[in-house]
Design an enzyme around this catalytic site. Structure first.
Site, short mmCIF file in Angstrom:
data_model
loop_
_atom_site.label_atom_id
_atom_site.label_comp_id
_atom_site.label_asym_id
_atom_site.label_seq_id
_atom_site.Cartn_x
_atom_site.Cartn_y
_atom_site.Cartn_z
N CYS A 135 43.06 35.83 40.32
CA CYS A 135 42.93 37.00 39.46
C CYS A 135 41.54 37.06 38.86
CB CYS A 135 43.99 36.97 38.35
SG CYS A 135 43.88 38.35 37.19
N CYS A 138 41.38 38.24 35.19
CA CYS A 138 41.82 37.19 34.27
C CYS A 138 40.73 36.14 34.04
CB CYS A 138 43.05 36.48 34.81
SG CYS A 138 44.41 37.54 35.31
N ASP A 139 40.05 35.73 35.12
CA ASP A 139 39.26 34.50 35.07
C ASP A 139 37.77 34.64 35.32
OD1 ASP A 139 41.64 33.12 34.59
OD2 ASP A 139 42.02 32.83 36.72
#
Length: 336
Positions: A135, A138-139
């Site tokens: 993701c 997300c990261d």
């Protein structure tokens, strides 16, 4: 047979948020999770995109979610794999667990999420959350001023590779073929981005690293030249597909071409009484915050559905009683 007002399948962010709201509504709530509460949070080292938590460990956020839901009376059945969710002729759902237990309820909220398709190479699982991610939204922020690799050739891969360049100094986009499957406009963004270098006809063979430092490199194999080498990269984003976990739902339900469940604006599927929230649902993005938003709507809508269901059931019971009484009077020789 266990009787509940609502059964929630899955205890990720969506499932636990739904449990919080159904518990607050005084509904008897069962939450079934094949592992421990948290879902994909347990595979995430840090998060920095959850409002109120500038940086928090994945497992720590999972613990907070679970404790909050349990505070309002939701019952968690951990390590309870669900094998099927079936709507019965009487309108109730039977949610069957691998143990043989059946949870009976007028409504079910399925938040079973989805599973990123993995490469299956050495080091992938060992360094998940320590360099390996599925993701970018997300990261990606954790890879500022670093060199990273992205594997894939579809829309998700090329779009996320472009996104990662907001943080990384260099992004290698690795694809096993010599052309992308992604849409032309997304490909154009990649080809015009000076931070992205495409490596064609190549597969990833192994993630290198050490337990303390995390990922340190990626071993590659060119399928045309047979050349093998170590790419200097501290991050790997894998986008080779995502599989929604819809297998527990028995019977037909409306879905998109990728298999994601289609819902109305109350998060109800085409099966009345069966609600869906989180990564299982067809939508633009899949984040902790969107999963929680879906689940809030699903839980409130489920509460209203259950109220109507029970009212209808009571009305039906009164009608059946009246018919039985009238029938007995007739058989006894007429009305009295």
């Amino acid at each position: 047979m266990r009787e509940y007002d609502v059964v929630i399948v899955g205890a990720g962010p969506a499932g636990m948020t739904a449990a919080l709201y159904t518990g607050r509504a005084m509904l008897r709530t069962a939450v079934l999770e094949r592992g421990f509460p948290g879902g994909e949070l347990l595979n995430t080292e840090y998060l920095d995109d959850v409002i109120g938590f500038p940086k928090i460990l994945g497992y720590e956020l999972a613990e907070k979610f679970a404790a909050h839901a349990k505070q309002f009376g939701a019952e968690f059945f951990e390590t309870t794999s669900v094998t099927s969710v079936t709507k019965m002729p009487d309108g109730y759902f039977h949610t069957e667990a691998e143990t043989g237990d059946i949870f009976r309820s007028p409504a079910v909220i399925v938040t079973a999420g989805g599973t990123p398709i993995k490469l299956g190479i050495p080091g992938e699982l060992e360094y998940a959350g320590k360099g390996v991610s599925y993701c970018a939204i997300c990261d990606a922020a954790f890879f500022k001023q670093q060199i990273v690799a992205v594997v894939g050739g579809g829309d998700a891969a090329v779009e996320e590779a472009d996104f990662v360049t907001r943080y990384a100094t260099k992004v290698y986009l690795i694809h096993r073929r010599h052309e992308f499957r992604a849409s032309k406009i997304l490909q154009q963004h990649v080809f015009e981005n000076p931070k992205i270098e495409v490596i064609w006809d190549t597969i990833a063979e192994k993630v290198e690293g050490d337990p303390q430092q995390g990922m340190t490199g990626l071993r590659l194999h060119n399928l045309v030249t047979q050349k093998r080498w170590l790419l200097d990269a501290t991050g790997l984003f894998i986008f080779v597909g995502f599989r929604p976990n819809t297998g527990v739902i028995t019977g037909h339900f409306d879905h998109d071409v990728m298999g994601y469940v289609l819902t109305d604006n109350a998060m109800m599927s085409s099966i009345p009484g069966l609600f869906v929230a989180g990564d299982l649902r067809a939508q633009l993005t899949r984040q902790v915050t969107t999963a929680s938003g879906d689940a809030t709507t699903a839980a409130i809508a489920a509460d209203k559905y259950i109220t109507r269901f029970k009212e209808t059931e009571r009305d039906g019971a009164r009608d059946a009683t009246r018919e039985a009484v009238e029938s007995s009077h007739i058989s006894a020789g007429g009305y009295t």
